[in-house]
Design a protein around this motif. Structure first.
Motif, short mmCIF file in Angstrom:
data_model
loop_
_atom_site.label_atom_id
_atom_site.label_comp_id
_atom_site.label_asym_id
_atom_site.label_seq_id
_atom_site.Cartn_x
_atom_site.Cartn_y
_atom_site.Cartn_z
N ALA A 148 24.55 30.96 -13.30
CA ALA A 148 23.70 30.19 -14.21
C ALA A 148 22.35 30.89 -14.40
O ALA A 148 21.86 31.03 -15.53
CB ALA A 148 23.50 28.77 -13.65
N ALA A 149 21.77 31.36 -13.31
CA ALA A 149 20.47 32.06 -13.40
C ALA A 149 20.62 33.37 -14.18
O ALA A 149 19.74 33.73 -14.97
CB ALA A 149 19.93 32.33 -12.00
N THR A 150 21.71 34.06 -13.97
CA THR A 150 21.95 35.32 -14.70
C THR A 150 21.91 35.04 -16.21
O THR A 150 21.27 35.76 -16.97
CB THR A 150 23.33 35.91 -14.35
N LYS A 151 22.59 33.97 -16.60
CA LYS A 151 22.67 33.68 -18.04
C LYS A 151 21.29 33.36 -18.61
O LYS A 151 20.98 33.74 -19.74
CB LYS A 151 23.63 32.52 -18.29
N VAL A 152 20.46 32.67 -17.83
CA VAL A 152 19.11 32.36 -18.31
C VAL A 152 18.35 33.66 -18.57
O VAL A 152 17.73 33.84 -19.62
CB VAL A 152 18.36 31.49 -17.28
N HIS A 153 18.45 34.60 -17.65
CA HIS A 153 17.74 35.87 -17.81
C HIS A 153 18.30 36.68 -18.98
O HIS A 153 17.55 37.27 -19.74
CB HIS A 153 17.82 36.70 -16.52
N LEU A 154 19.61 36.71 -19.07
CA LEU A 154 20.23 37.50 -20.15
C LEU A 154 19.92 36.89 -21.51
O LEU A 154 19.60 37.61 -22.47
CB LEU A 154 21.75 37.60 -19.94
N ALA A 155 19.99 35.57 -21.59
CA ALA A 155 19.71 34.90 -22.87
C ALA A 155 18.26 35.12 -23.28
O ALA A 155 17.95 35.37 -24.45
CB ALA A 155 20.01 33.40 -22.76
N HIS A 156 17.37 35.08 -22.32
CA HIS A 156 15.95 35.30 -22.60
C HIS A 156 15.72 36.68 -23.19
O HIS A 156 14.83 36.88 -24.02
CB HIS A 156 15.16 35.13 -21.29
N ALA A 157 16.52 37.64 -22.77
CA ALA A 157 16.38 39.00 -23.29
C ALA A 157 17.18 39.19 -24.58
O ALA A 157 17.29 40.30 -25.09
CB ALA A 157 16.84 40.00 -22.23
N ALA A 296 20.93 44.68 -19.82
CA ALA A 296 21.25 43.55 -18.95
C ALA A 296 20.69 43.78 -17.55
O ALA A 296 20.14 42.88 -16.91
CB ALA A 296 22.77 43.34 -18.89
N TYR A 297 20.84 44.99 -17.06
CA TYR A 297 20.33 45.41 -15.74
C TYR A 297 18.83 45.17 -15.69
O TYR A 297 18.30 44.57 -14.75
CB TYR A 297 20.66 46.89 -15.63
N ARG A 298 18.16 45.61 -16.74
CA ARG A 298 16.70 45.44 -16.76
C ARG A 298 16.31 43.98 -16.91
O ARG A 298 15.34 43.53 -16.30
CB ARG A 298 16.10 46.23 -17.93
N ALA A 299 17.07 43.23 -17.71
CA ALA A 299 16.74 41.82 -17.95
C ALA A 299 16.74 41.04 -16.64
O ALA A 299 16.00 40.07 -16.49
CB ALA A 299 17.72 41.21 -18.94
N CYS A 300 17.58 41.45 -15.70
CA CYS A 300 17.66 40.74 -14.43
C CYS A 300 16.84 41.43 -13.35
O CYS A 300 16.90 41.04 -12.18
CB CYS A 300 19.11 40.58 -14.00
N GLY A 301 16.10 42.46 -13.72
CA GLY A 301 15.20 43.12 -12.76
C GLY A 301 15.92 43.91 -11.67
O GLY A 301 15.40 44.08 -10.58
N VAL A 302 17.13 44.39 -11.99
CA VAL A 302 17.91 45.08 -10.96
C VAL A 302 17.37 46.49 -10.74
O VAL A 302 16.91 47.15 -11.67
CB VAL A 302 19.41 45.16 -11.36
N GLU A 303 17.42 46.93 -9.49
CA GLU A 303 17.14 48.33 -9.16
C GLU A 303 18.23 48.82 -8.23
O GLU A 303 18.97 48.02 -7.64
CB GLU A 303 15.77 48.45 -8.50
N GLY A 304 18.33 50.14 -8.09
CA GLY A 304 19.37 50.69 -7.23
C GLY A 304 20.65 50.87 -8.01
O GLY A 304 20.86 51.89 -8.66
#
Ligand code: ADP
Ligand code: MG
Length: 378
Positions: A148-157, A296-304
């Motif tokens: 659910a949280a992933t979708k919020v971040h992705l939709a926001h982007a 998508a990676y950036r929208a969720c703040g992923v690193e590594g």
């Protein structure tokens, strides 16, 4: 002579449904880590959550033709998991024998999948210990574990997603009403999933209103928040992403051809599905999905690292034509030889041992950057 090698602590096993997969992943990470560069220290976590130093596991691994035990029970002596802060080791009292300071650079590689491993909890412990670790930080790990949280971040982007509703299932919820709302909003079939899970555990495909209440209850046995999605009718395409900050790269895409009705647990781990690496796509399609994967990676703040999974409704199969839809992001994808993530990098020019080196480099880089920010009051 001082040992200039990096101490690579490989954390594996864990309490989620993906315990066995993690053991297999760890075995291959251990085998691939160059002994001239790394002193590898395996640390296992049993299904019950007991931490064990994998000395026995390491010994087994060193003997030719042997393998790590797939289960960790009785694999070694227990490990204290209290964080050891840099520079705060107790000073020996006068006259006490002194041991030379331990100067080895330590990097932890948490090869743990699913809840209590990939979801920010282990990452939080490693932050407290101030030790560099491979993969996404606390927030991105938690966001990507929660659908659910992933979708919020992705939709926001502004990224494309399947239509969905998130429901909280608890004693106050009127199930009949939830079923009606879902039917009215999404139609059927739908996919019902616990927000916080992985490996298709608790995921059901529901063809009509009659099966919905049971599917909601099943999903809610894993997490009170449940995501219900319309069914995508396309192909399943995955992209491996690697990097920090502004240096993020995407691999060639791969394709999953599920053996079952959908890519369920047995398909994933009993070799039921076919993996097409690289996916049969044309150059424009490849460019588009790589770009979306990085976004998508950036929208969720992923690193590594992460594997970004898509549905692709290309119209060729006679179904929908909505193009790319981001499904989910896995911040610690499988590392077994049949896993998509290492396969995608191999076909994109980065072999498994070089991938391990790069992940360690990224962990150190991220840690060094974090040290430049004040997080404490001194
Ligand atoms: N909305 C959907 N439309 C079509 N298939 C889906 C949908 N959601 C999930 N699936 C199928 O279920 C599998 C597991 O769902 P997924 O969201 O990837 O959860 P997990 O985190 O458990 O891998 C997917 O790989 C796909 O085969
Ligand atoms: Mg998935």
């Amino acid at each position: 002579m001082t040992d200039a090698r990096i101490r690579l602590v490989v954390l594996y096993g864990g309490r989620s449904a993906e315990h066995d997969v993690s053991c297999v992943s760890a075995r291959h990470v251990l085998a691939a880590a160059d002994p001239d560069r790394y002193e590898v220290v395996p640390v296992g976590i049993t299904r019950e959550g007991r931490w064990v130093l994998g000395t026995q596991a390491a010994r087994l691994l060193a003997a030719p033709g042997s393998a790590l035990p797939d289960r960790l029970e009785a694999a070694g002596e227990p490990v204290e998991i209290l964080p050891v802060l840099h520079g705060s080791a107790p000073t020996p009292h006068a006259g006490a024998p002194t041991t030379p300071p331990d100067t080895a650079t330590t990097v932890v590689f948490p090869v743990l999948h699913g809840p209590l491993g990939e979801d920010g909890t282990i990452q939080g412990l490693l932050e407290l210990a101030e030790v560099p670790y491979v993969g996404a930080g606390v927030l991105a790990s938690a966001v990507c574990m929660d659908k659910a949280a992933t979708k919020v971040h992705l939709a926001h982007a502004g990224l494309p997603l399947v239509r969905h509703v998130t429901v909280t299932i608890d004693d106050h919820v009127d199930r009949d009403r939830a079923v009606r709302t879902i039917g009215d909003t999404l139609g059927f079939p739908v996919f019902v999933k616990p927000a916080n899970m992985g490996s298709s555990v608790g995921v059901s495909k529901v063809d009509g209103p009659e099966g919905l209440a049971a599917a909601l209850d099943l999903a809610a046995s894993y997490d009170r928040r449940v995501v219900v999605e319309e069914s995508a009718r396309g192909r399943e395409i995955e992209v491996a992403v690697l990097g920090n900050d502004d240096d993020v790269r995407a691999s060639l895409p791969g394709e999953i051809v599920p053996g079952a009705d959908f890519y369920d647990y047995s398909d994933k781990y009993d070799d039921g599905a076919d993996l097409l690496v690289p996916a049969p796509l044309d150059d424009d399609e490849i460019d588009a999905v790589r770009e979306l994967a990085v976004a998508a990676y950036r929208a969720c703040g992923v690193e590594g690292l992460a594997r970004v999974d898509f549905f692709y409704e290309d119209g060729r199969s006679g179904h929908g034509t909505r193009g790319w839809l981001v499904n989910e992001i896995n911040t610690m994808p499988g590392f077994t030889p049949i896993s998509m993530y290492p396969k995608l990098w191999a076909v994109s020019g980065l072999e498994y041992p070089a991938l391990v080196d790069r992940l360690v480099e990224l962990a150190l880089e991220r840690h060094a950057r974090q040290l430049r920010h004040r997080r404490t009051d001194h």
